[in-house]
Design a protein around this motif. Structure first.
Motif, short mmCIF file in Angstrom:
data_model
loop_
_atom_site.label_atom_id
_atom_site.label_comp_id
_atom_site.label_asym_id
_atom_site.label_seq_id
_atom_site.Cartn_x
_atom_site.Cartn_y
_atom_site.Cartn_z
N HIS A 96 0.06 10.69 -5.08
CA HIS A 96 -0.46 9.34 -5.07
C HIS A 96 -0.21 8.62 -6.39
O HIS A 96 0.13 7.42 -6.39
N ASN A 97 -0.35 9.32 -7.52
CA ASN A 97 -0.17 8.63 -8.80
C ASN A 97 1.26 8.14 -8.98
O ASN A 97 1.51 7.09 -9.58
N GLN A 144 -5.39 -0.01 -2.42
CA GLN A 144 -5.35 1.32 -3.02
C GLN A 144 -5.94 2.39 -2.10
O GLN A 144 -6.45 2.11 -1.03
N TYR A 145 -5.88 3.62 -2.58
CA TYR A 145 -6.37 4.77 -1.83
C TYR A 145 -7.83 4.57 -1.42
O TYR A 145 -8.68 4.24 -2.25
N SER A 178 0.85 -1.19 0.00
CA SER A 178 0.00 0.00 0.00
C SER A 178 0.88 1.24 0.00
O SER A 178 2.07 1.18 0.35
N TYR A 222 1.62 5.12 -6.58
CA TYR A 222 0.87 3.97 -7.09
C TYR A 222 1.61 3.32 -8.26
O TYR A 222 1.64 2.09 -8.39
#
Length: 281
Positions: A113-114, A132-133, A53, A117
């Protein structure tokens, strides 16, 4: 795992106490997001050996994921970015991740976040699962929204105002699906936003589940001086509210003019208290 958490009347205001979902005991990670993550990993546990995560160093998602992975005997990697190793050592959420047995990595220069990820997908092995978020909705909506919707069963059948914090919108969506499922008559659903605007995705999710309805959106996120990582303080009738989430919503509620006697305040979770001293990730 999905036992109903109580509805309590405290100081003239009704609370849905989802913070009292405490599978690891008082003071540990808790709440509706904890339940969602537990049910999510339970649904995939036979297919995976590891969990990954990524999120802000202030987000409770990381220690929630780490604790759930530990509960199911899965190795866990938590990815952070846009900070320093010294800052990780000082920060409560990364320290909790270590307590729950996760590997904590400073994985990217950026904390967006991108970017994180993309790094998580790069590191993902064939038997790894990415949380994920907001706790994954895509591909797991029945599990995640069901984890929330079921908790609506024991709230009053008729409510004038339901107030809750809105971040990713997943919990808010689940609650409104539950209102539809259990035939609860709630005149006004107030979503107090501590994150970017999720109205479009919430309505889309509600339509997919035949539960679309109007709600009132209050945008704290774009108000002057607001910062997700800046804690707030709010206590109601002895209940200490989460400094990054419900405390900010409670501060809004106190000024809103809404009648406490006709309102249900939904608590998603409480801040963990049993946080270890600083150590080395």
């Amino acid at each position: 795992m999905n036992k109903l958490t109580p509805v309590q009347s405290v100081g003239g205001l009704l609370f849905k106490r989802d913070d009292l979902y405490e599978p690891f005991g008082p003071g540990e990670v808790n709440g509706g997001k904890m339940r969602q993550c537990m049910m999510l990993l339970d649904s995939v546990k036979d297919e995976i050996t590891g969990v990954i995560s990524c999120c802000s160093i202030h987000s409770p998602q990381a220690p929630i994921t780490a604790a759930a992975a530990l509960a199911f005997g899965k190795r866990c990697k938590i990815l952070y970015g846009g900070t320093s190793r010294a800052k990780l050592l000082e920060s409560p959420m990364p320290r909790l991740c270590l307590k729950y047995g996760a590997t904590v990595l400073l994985a990217t220069r950026s904390g967006r976040h991108n970017v994180l990820y993309a790094k998580a997908k790069e590191l993902k092995g064939p038997e790894d699962f990415i949380v994920q978020y907001g706790i994954n909705l895509s591909g797991h909506s029945d599990v995640l929204l069901g984890a929330v919707a079921a908790q609506v069963e024991n709230i009053p059948d008729e409510i004038e105002n339901l107030v809750m914090t809105c971040g990713s919108g997943i919990t808010a969506s689940g609650v409104m699906i539950g209102l539809n499922r259990y035939g609860k008559k709630v005149r006004n659903v107030h979503l107090v936003a501590t994150a970017p605007d999720r109205r479009e995705s919430i309505h889309r999710t509600l339509r997919e589940h035949g539960a679309d309805r109007d709600f009132i959106y209050h945008d704290l996120f774009h108000t002057e001086g607001f910062a997700y990582e800046k804690p707030a303080t709010a206590v109601w009738g002895g209940i200490t509210l989460h400094p990054n989430y419900e405390a900010k919503t409670m501060q809004w509620f106190v000024k809103s003019g809404l009648d406490p006697g006709s309102t249900l305040f939904w608590i998603v979770g409480a801040a963990p208290r049993n946080i270890p001293a600083a150590g080395r990730p």
